[in-house]
Design an enzyme around this catalytic site. Structure first.
Site, PDB file in Angstrom:
ATOM      1  N   CYS A  73       0.974  -1.258  -0.034  1.00 10.31           N
ATOM      2  CA  CYS A  73      -0.028   0.202  -0.097  1.00 10.31           C
ATOM      3  C   CYS A  73       0.828   1.255   0.053  1.00 10.31           C
ATOM      4  CB  CYS A  73      -0.990   0.053   1.158  1.00 10.31           C
ATOM      5  SG  CYS A  73       0.045   0.028   2.691  1.00 10.31           S
ATOM      6  N   HIS A 366      -1.683   0.865   7.407  1.00 12.13           N
ATOM      7  CA  HIS A 366      -2.118   0.868   6.078  1.00 12.13           C
ATOM      8  C   HIS A 366      -1.907   2.580   5.564  1.00 12.13           C
ATOM      9  CE1 HIS A 366      -4.165  -0.066   2.317  1.00 12.13           C
ATOM     10  NE2 HIS A 366      -4.896   0.838   2.684  1.00 12.13           N
ATOM     11  N   ASN A 388      -7.841   4.875  -1.938  1.00 13.22           N
ATOM     12  CA  ASN A 388      -7.314   3.629  -1.515  1.00 13.22           C
ATOM     13  C   ASN A 388      -6.618   2.824  -2.642  1.00 13.22           C
ATOM     14  OD1 ASN A 388      -6.852   1.635   0.475  1.00 13.22           O
ATOM     15  ND2 ASN A 388      -8.690   1.376   1.270  1.00 13.22           N
TER      16      ASN A 388
END
Length: 447
Positions: A73, A366, A388
């Site tokens: 991520c 994250h 995202n």
């Protein structure tokens, strides 16, 4: 040994049983939970209007990306920032930088970092806490902003078309397991060589041989990283363009803009061991030996929010790190006020941000990008728009929303241009950092 520990006695159990049966709320909740998920039973419908998908500051960004079954991520979020520059310059409506290229070099550099750490700690016993932490961590997918910068500044970037995804880059678990096994064998050999009295030079020579083996393994899994490539594109007007013979470093410097040194990492860690206004680093956390060290400035939440909002108002999204495992929904909403677990179980479940960090209940896990915010009449943020990297099938075409209270509680880090910090905070950035243990909560990697 727990010498003063007390066992649960039968009399206590009888009290607990009676208390439960006489509590109509718990009994009713138990009936509901027998057929429904806990989050659905505890959901607060009245909270939904606070997280509607509209924002007073709303950056128009490229479509979301998809990290699939990998922990990259932080790489996706970083490259999502950089690709917007190219898209704007060349009028593109679809474009990605190669996450696989950056992940390849991250893995390679982490392997070197791991082996160098093992050599550095060669005098320590196997159960030493620092050595144990390094061995247990191994070479996984996660990372931090400064690690991203180190990779980009050393290896540059390439378009996704120049090094596309493979089955292994998309789903890394098995490969990581094999890597861990190989690294364990290498660590054992290096420690054995030291125990036999071999010199540091001999250990370094053996490490370089090991690196060669791992390089071949990574090429087999990810593909061979290109030394040069052609940048081909088609703009919104369907006009074709091409620039031939670019190196990854040229592409970063000339087409992306080699200015990552202007960005600083600020954190909000309201714990007694981390006073605000101080800089911090984390021992044995990194990927590129000799690269940019991990460095944070701890600031009050108001300072963090003001800097983030200022950067978005200037038209640039923001890399940030949060605990994405708390109070999220399949609809793409993070909102702690939308779930009444306290009421559902007639319990006080409150945990402060400080307690959550100190007692390991919460930490950054994250990284994503902030691409918008809704401000009320006093310019206070009421909700945040989040890009995202979990594909466009979740949230609103892959974009999520975070409530104001969730942001306060579970956002730990943001990366902004230095100029958006108050001058007083900018002056603090040059201070010698306080060293944190490798297992400190602020050393958690985003994946």
């Amino acid at each position: 040994m727990m010498e003063q520990a007390r066992a649960v006695e039968s009399g206590l159990l009888e009290q607990y049983e009676k208390s439960f049966r006489e509590n109509p709320v718990l009994v009713a909740v138990g009936h509901a939970l027998s057929k429904n998920p806990l989050a659905d039973v505890a959901f607060v419908q009245a909270a939904r209007p606070h997280t509607q998908f509209s924002f007073s500051v709303d950056l128009k960004t490229l479509p979301v990306t998809n990290q699939k079954k990998s922990g990259r991520c932080w790489i996706f979020a970083g490259l999502n920032l950089l690709r917007e520059r190219i898209a704007k310059k060349y009028n593109l409506e679809q474009f990605e930088l190669s996450q696989n290229y950056t992940a390849f070099w991250d893995k390679f550099e982490k392997i070197n970092y791991f082996l160098e750490s093992v050599i550095d700690l060669r005098e320590r016993p196997a159960d030493d806490r620092e050595l144990s932490h390094i061995l247990m961590t191994g070479v996984q997918d996660g990372g931090q902003w400064d690690m991203f910068v180190s990779l980009v500044e050393k290896y540059g970037v390439v378009p996704k078309a120049a090094m596309d995804e493979t089955a292994q880059s998309n789903e890394t678990a098995t490969m990581n397991g094999v890597l861990r096994q190989g690294l364990t064998r290498c660590a054992a050999r290096l420690r054995r060589m030291h125990a036999e009295g071999q010199s540091l030079a001999a250990l370094q020579q053996e490490k370089e041989r090991m690196l060669g083996e791992f390089y071949g393994m990574l090429c087999a899994c990810f593909g061979e990283p290109p030394a040069s490539f052609d940048f081909e594109y088609e703009d919104k007007d369907k006009k074709y363009g091409v620039v031939r013979g670019l190196t990854p470093q040229q592409f970063y410097q000339d087409y992306v803009g080699g200015d990552l040194g202007e960005y600083v990492s600020i954190i909000h860690a309201p714990t007694a061991d981390k006073p605000f206004g101080r800089t911090y680093t984390v021992d044995y956390l990194g990927n590129v030996v000799g690269g940019r060290p991990i460095r944070y400035l701890n600031v009050p939440m108001d300072v963090l929010k003001q800097a983030v909002i200022a950067q978005m108002k200037a038209g640039e999204s923001v890399w940030f790190g949060s605990d994405a495992g708390k109070f999220g929904s399949e609809e793409g909403i993070w909102d702690d006020s939308a779930y009444d677990y306290d009421g559902a179980f007639s319990m006080d479940l409150s945990v402060s941000k400080e307690e959550g960090l100190d007692l390991r209940w919460s930490a950054m896990n994250h990284a994503m990008t902030l691409t918008g915010v809704n401000l009320d009449e006093t310019d206070a943020p009421t909700r945040w728009k989040i890009q995202n990297s979990w594909s466009d099938e979740r949230g609103v075409k892959g974009y999520f929303v975070g409530s104001a209270s969730w942001f306060e509680r579970f956002v730990y880090q943001a990366v902004v241009r230095r100029k958006y910090l108050p001058e007083q905070q900018q002056a603090l950035l040059s201070a010698e950092p306080i060293h944190l243990h490798p297992w400190d909560p602020m050393g958690t990697l985003a994946d």
